[in-house]
Design a protein around this motif. Structure first.
Motif, PDB file in Angstrom:
ATOM      1  N   ILE A  99       0.826  -1.209   0.000  1.00  0.00           N
ATOM      2  CA  ILE A  99       0.000   0.000   0.000  1.00  0.00           C
ATOM      3  C   ILE A  99       0.862   1.263   0.000  1.00  0.00           C
ATOM      4  CG2 ILE A  99      -1.697   1.342   1.306  1.00  0.00           C
ATOM      5  CD1 ILE A  99      -2.783  -1.338   2.368  1.00  0.00           C
ATOM      6  N   ASN A 100       1.747   1.389   0.984  1.00  0.00           N
ATOM      7  CA  ASN A 100       2.453   2.653   1.193  1.00  0.00           C
ATOM      8  C   ASN A 100       3.590   2.898   0.213  1.00  0.00           C
ATOM      9  OD1 ASN A 100       0.753   2.746   3.417  1.00  0.00           O
ATOM     10  ND2 ASN A 100       2.343   3.399   4.835  1.00  0.00           N
ATOM     11  N   LEU A 101       4.204   1.827  -0.277  1.00  0.00           N
ATOM     12  CA  LEU A 101       5.306   2.001  -1.234  1.00  0.00           C
ATOM     13  C   LEU A 101       4.856   1.666  -2.653  1.00  0.00           C
ATOM     14  CD1 LEU A 101       8.191   2.656  -1.985  1.00  0.00           C
ATOM     15  CD2 LEU A 101       8.848   0.344  -1.268  1.00  0.00           C
ATOM     16  N   MET A 102       4.383   0.440  -2.865  1.00  0.00           N
ATOM     17  CA  MET A 102       4.005   0.047  -4.217  1.00  0.00           C
ATOM     18  C   MET A 102       2.773   0.818  -4.717  1.00  0.00           C
ATOM     19  SD  MET A 102       6.384  -1.825  -5.146  1.00  0.00           S
ATOM     20  CE  MET A 102       5.672  -2.134  -6.767  1.00  0.00           C
ATOM     21  N   GLY A 103       1.917   1.271  -3.802  1.00  0.00           N
ATOM     22  CA  GLY A 103       0.805   2.117  -4.234  1.00  0.00           C
ATOM     23  C   GLY A 103       1.298   3.402  -4.874  1.00  0.00           C
ATOM     24  N   VAL A 104       2.363   3.969  -4.309  1.00  0.00           N
ATOM     25  CA  VAL A 104       2.973   5.179  -4.888  1.00  0.00           C
ATOM     26  C   VAL A 104       3.667   4.834  -6.207  1.00  0.00           C
ATOM     27  CG1 VAL A 104       4.660   7.019  -4.508  1.00  0.00           C
ATOM     28  CG2 VAL A 104       3.232   6.225  -2.612  1.00  0.00           C
ATOM     29  N   VAL A 105       4.370   3.722  -6.234  1.00  0.00           N
ATOM     30  CA  VAL A 105       5.047   3.292  -7.461  1.00  0.00           C
ATOM     31  C   VAL A 105       4.032   3.120  -8.591  1.00  0.00           C
ATOM     32  CG1 VAL A 105       6.330   1.409  -8.545  1.00  0.00           C
ATOM     33  CG2 VAL A 105       6.967   2.182  -6.250  1.00  0.00           C
ATOM     34  N   ARG A 106       2.913   2.465  -8.297  1.00  0.00           N
ATOM     35  CA  ARG A 106       1.897   2.249  -9.330  1.00  0.00           C
ATOM     36  C   ARG A 106       1.354   3.573  -9.865  1.00  0.00           C
ATOM     37  NH1 ARG A 106       0.219  -1.522  -5.280  1.00  0.00           N
ATOM     38  NH2 ARG A 106       0.940  -3.624  -5.799  1.00  0.00           N
ATOM     39  N   GLY A 107       1.125   4.526  -8.954  1.00  0.00           N
ATOM     40  CA  GLY A 107       0.620   5.824  -9.389  1.00  0.00           C
ATOM     41  C   GLY A 107       1.605   6.551 -10.282  1.00  0.00           C
ATOM     42  N   CYS A 108       2.875   6.542  -9.894  1.00  0.00           N
ATOM     43  CA  CYS A 108       3.905   7.202 -10.700  1.00  0.00           C
ATOM     44  C   CYS A 108       4.041   6.539 -12.069  1.00  0.00           C
ATOM     45  CB  CYS A 108       5.240   7.183  -9.957  1.00  0.00           C
ATOM     46  SG  CYS A 108       5.276   8.195  -8.458  1.00  0.00           S
ATOM     47  N   ARG A 109       4.027   5.219 -12.080  1.00  0.00           N
ATOM     48  CA  ARG A 109       4.140   4.494 -13.355  1.00  0.00           C
ATOM     49  C   ARG A 109       2.945   4.778 -14.263  1.00  0.00           C
ATOM     50  NH1 ARG A 109       6.947   0.197 -14.818  1.00  0.00           N
ATOM     51  NH2 ARG A 109       5.063  -0.823 -15.611  1.00  0.00           N
ATOM     52  N   SER A 139      10.131  -0.371  12.106  1.00  0.00           N
ATOM     53  CA  SER A 139      10.925  -0.811  10.948  1.00  0.00           C
ATOM     54  C   SER A 139      10.142  -0.769   9.645  1.00  0.00           C
ATOM     55  CB  SER A 139      11.446  -2.235  11.178  1.00  0.00           C
ATOM     56  OG  SER A 139      12.355  -2.282  12.233  1.00  0.00           O
ATOM     57  N   SER A 140       8.951  -1.359   9.632  1.00  0.00           N
ATOM     58  CA  SER A 140       8.213  -1.448   8.376  1.00  0.00           C
ATOM     59  C   SER A 140       7.790  -0.074   7.881  1.00  0.00           C
ATOM     60  CB  SER A 140       7.001  -2.368   8.530  1.00  0.00           C
ATOM     61  OG  SER A 140       6.088  -1.857   9.484  1.00  0.00           O
ATOM     62  N   TYR A 141       7.278   0.761   8.782  1.00  0.00           N
ATOM     63  CA  TYR A 141       6.816   2.095   8.384  1.00  0.00           C
ATOM     64  C   TYR A 141       7.985   2.967   7.936  1.00  0.00           C
ATOM     65  CZ  TYR A 141       3.735   6.187   8.434  1.00  0.00           C
ATOM     66  OH  TYR A 141       2.987   7.280   8.064  1.00  0.00           O
ATOM     67  N   ASN A 142       9.076   2.951   8.702  1.00  0.00           N
ATOM     68  CA  ASN A 142      10.264   3.714   8.311  1.00  0.00           C
ATOM     69  C   ASN A 142      10.764   3.290   6.942  1.00  0.00           C
ATOM     70  OD1 ASN A 142      10.155   4.881  10.850  1.00  0.00           O
ATOM     71  ND2 ASN A 142      11.850   3.699  11.686  1.00  0.00           N
ATOM     72  N   THR A 143      10.776   1.985   6.707  1.00  0.00           N
ATOM     73  CA  THR A 143      11.330   1.447   5.458  1.00  0.00           C
ATOM     74  C   THR A 143      10.532   1.895   4.254  1.00  0.00           C
ATOM     75  OG1 THR A 143      12.254  -0.481   6.600  1.00  0.00           O
ATOM     76  CG2 THR A 143      11.883  -0.681   4.227  1.00  0.00           C
ATOM     77  N   VAL A 144       9.197   1.787   4.330  1.00  0.00           N
ATOM     78  CA  VAL A 144       8.400   2.162   3.154  1.00  0.00           C
ATOM     79  C   VAL A 144       8.424   3.671   2.935  1.00  0.00           C
ATOM     80  CG1 VAL A 144       6.935   0.118   3.248  1.00  0.00           C
ATOM     81  CG2 VAL A 144       6.237   2.160   4.499  1.00  0.00           C
ATOM     82  N   LYS A 145       8.422   4.447   4.011  1.00  0.00           N
ATOM     83  CA  LYS A 145       8.430   5.897   3.833  1.00  0.00           C
ATOM     84  C   LYS A 145       9.783   6.394   3.325  1.00  0.00           C
ATOM     85  CE  LYS A 145       4.174   6.700   4.887  1.00  0.00           C
ATOM     86  NZ  LYS A 145       3.216   7.147   3.818  1.00  0.00           N
TER      87      LYS A 145
END
Length: 271
Positions: A99-109, A139-145
């Protein structure tokens, strides 16, 4: 007047951004995972699950058919999460990455071909102060942000020859319903995050106002509140102090986790 698409626009910072864009006279498409949601007068609403590439393709088609393109894409949708590395499950890691990382990637793509064709456009990615400073037990939140910050910087250079600008937004805690998205096995850390969100003196509208100001200036790094700015500057210019603060937080968490728990009999006696 700009054509603007905002993900996660039904609540929190997304809703505040939608309202401010509308108030300034822009054409706004508010999107969220729900099939239906109220949008401010002057905005339109469309369902968009940022985990679904087909939804992104449909959003691109809608913008091209109804507006002839897009000027500002705001990748804002996200969830809250966190936990100790040996407690938070891998399923929760998969969820927040998607959601937090790949959701942004999908939008940019999805919208980069539109922006390249136009030779214009502005991508705004909502990260977090956690993308710049990295407290323990997150860890997880820091990593995706941090990933969103890295993606944004990469695209700011990659898309510059096409006239496309990029901003990344890094706020600290502010009052919103984001805490409702917290799941996972580390319930103690989840409760701590909820308290920080709900007790913050800052509102989503205050953050949105500063974000809009940064977008107008085409700033790459938008840090919209003082606590986030101070934390970032401390890490950059006073690293020993920053490290001591982070380790104190970790030590307090260790002490809480290792503190003797009252027996069932003692707990019953106290009642």
């Amino acid at each position: 007047m700009s054509r603007v698409l905002v993900t996660g626009g039904a609540s929190g910072l997304g809703a505040a951004l939608v309202a401010r864009f509308v108030a300034e006279g822009h054409q706004v498409l508010s999107t969220d995972v729900a099939a239906e949601s109220a949008a401010p007068d002057g905005a339109q609403y469309r369902q968009l699950n940022v985990r679904d590439a087909a939804d992104w393709d449909a959003a691109v088609a809608w913008c091209e058919e109804n507006w002839g393109g897009l000027d500002i894409l705001v990748n804002n949708a996200g969830i809250a999460t966190g936990g100790r590395i040996d407690v938070e499950s891998l399923d929760e890691w998969d969820r927040v990455v998607d959601i937090n990382l790949m959701g942004v990637v999908r939008g940019c793509r999805a919208f980069t071909p539109v922006f390249k064709k136009q030779r214009s456009g502005h991508i705004v990615n909502t990260a977090s102060a956690a993308g710049l400073v990295h407290p323990p037990m997150m860890s997880s939140y820091n990593t995706v942000k941090a990933g969103v910050v890295a993606l944004s910087e990469t695209l700011s250079h990659e898309l510059h020859p096409y006239g496309v600008t990029v901003s990344v937004v890094c706020p600290s805690f502010f009052r919103t319903n984001l805490a409702d998205s917290i799941q996972g096995d580390d319930t103690e850390m989840g409760a701590s995050a909820r308290r920080l969100i709900e007790k913050s003196p800052r509102t989503a509208d205050e953050i949105a106002a500063n974000v809009i100001a940064g977008i107008k200036k085409q700033q790459f790094l938008i840090i919209p509140d003082r606590p986030a700015l101070l934390a970032w500057r401390t890490k950059r210019f006073a690293r020993p102090l920053y490290d001591r603060q982070m380790r104190k937080i970790a030590a307090r968490a260790r002490d809480r986790a290792e503190a003797p728990q009252p027996s069932a009999e003692a707990a019953a006696g106290e009642r």
